[in-house]
Design an enzyme around this catalytic site. Structure first.
Site, PDB file in Angstrom:
ATOM      1  N   THR A  44      -3.705 -24.106  11.682  1.00 38.06           N
ATOM      2  CA  THR A  44      -4.795 -24.634  10.878  1.00 38.06           C
ATOM      3  C   THR A  44      -4.754 -23.956   9.522  1.00 38.06           C
ATOM      4  O   THR A  44      -4.261 -22.821   9.417  1.00 38.06           O
ATOM      5  CB  THR A  44      -6.157 -24.352  11.538  1.00 38.06           C
ATOM      6  N   THR A 102      -7.806 -23.888   7.498  1.00 38.53           N
ATOM      7  CA  THR A 102      -9.146 -23.336   7.282  1.00 38.53           C
ATOM      8  C   THR A 102      -9.323 -21.951   7.884  1.00 38.53           C
ATOM      9  O   THR A 102      -9.903 -21.055   7.262  1.00 38.53           O
ATOM     10  CB  THR A 102     -10.211 -24.292   7.850  1.00 38.53           C
ATOM     11  N   CYS A 152      -4.803 -29.464   5.085  1.00 38.53           N
ATOM     12  CA  CYS A 152      -5.463 -29.501   6.389  1.00 38.53           C
ATOM     13  C   CYS A 152      -4.440 -30.083   7.339  1.00 38.53           C
ATOM     14  O   CYS A 152      -3.786 -31.088   7.006  1.00 38.53           O
ATOM     15  CB  CYS A 152      -6.727 -30.360   6.348  1.00 38.53           C
ATOM     16  N   THR A 153      -4.258 -29.478   8.492  1.00 31.70           N
ATOM     17  CA  THR A 153      -3.143 -29.856   9.349  1.00 31.70           C
ATOM     18  C   THR A 153      -3.298 -31.233   9.987  1.00 31.70           C
ATOM     19  O   THR A 153      -2.349 -31.736  10.582  1.00 31.70           O
ATOM     20  CB  THR A 153      -2.917 -28.792  10.446  1.00 31.70           C
TER      21      THR A 153
END
Length: 232
Positions: free
Chosen positions: A83, A85, A197-198
């Site tokens: 991720t 974030t 963002c993944t």
């Protein structure tokens, strides 16, 4: 081959792509039916999402440290946090375990610099676009000039991630919205755009942008294979 320790479930939609890319890349590099040696600790994203939007970052940090320690005890040689974030607490994770963390921003920035881009757009969750933990690393460590969308576009990007992409929902209307956001970043001078963002790679593809896209999921997963095979 080193053992890759994956912190997944953030969301599992993108974690599944990590697992696929890592194993495909390993097979391509080693041939035959080779696959990667890996461990994954997958969290409940429902709990994570609630804590994120409640601003409970201390609790989230403890959750990520716990996941990293579980992987370390399980025999992982290094950590891959699946991720963007949650790299907000990357330094806390690094301080809690003896094995290294492969930071998602680093191989991404290295790819960008190798392509001779200096002014880059960034898409991601509101946390990634608005807080300094990610943009600051790109600027301070790699000298990149990072542009983020305006407030309305940031809200659109964030809501599509949390209301659709983390649940595997892909809508043409949302792709069109992202195309507009990307176009406006290009108008402001972005030479390329980070899909930071993944889950965004589920929705947006190279043909949706007039400039190159740097997909952090693919870049991070390939970098993990390179680390595991001691290529880099």
């Amino acid at each position: 081959m080193k053992v890759i320790g994956l912190i997944g479930g953030l969301s599992w939609e993108s974690s599944a792509h990590y697992y696929r890319i890592i194993n495909q890349e390993t097979r391509e590099r080693l041939g035959g039916v080779h696959s990667a040696r890996s461990l994954m600790w997958s969290v409940d994203f429902g709990e994570i999402e609630r804590l994120q939007h409640d601003g409970q970052w201390d609790a989230l940090t403890l959750e990520m440290i716990d996941a990293a320690r579980r992987l370390e005890r399980g025999g992982a040689d290094f950590i891959v946090l699946c991720t963007n974030t949650m790299h907000r607490m990357a330094s806390d994770i690094e301080g809690a375990v003896a094995i290294p963390l492969l930071h998602i921003a680093d191989p991404t920035a290295e790819r960008i610099k190798a392509a001779d881009f200096t002014k880059i757009g960034l898409l991601g969750t509101a946390f990634t676009m608005e807080q300094d933990f990610y943009k600051g690393r790109l600027t301070d460590k790699f000298g990149l000039d990072v542009l983020v969308p305006d407030a309305e576009d940031r809200r659109t990007v964030h809501e599509i991630i949390y209301k659709e992409l983390v649940a595997g929902v892909v809508r043409d209307e949302s792709r069109d919205a992202y195309r507009g956001v990307i176009a406006r970043l290009i108008e402001r001078g972005a030479q390329a755009v980070i899909l930071g963002c993944t889950e965004i790679m589920i929705l947006v593809h190279p043909e949706d942008s007039a400039v190159p896209l740097f997909d952090t999921t693919e870049i991070h997963a390939v970098a993990a294979v390179e680390r595991a095979l001691a290529i880099a």
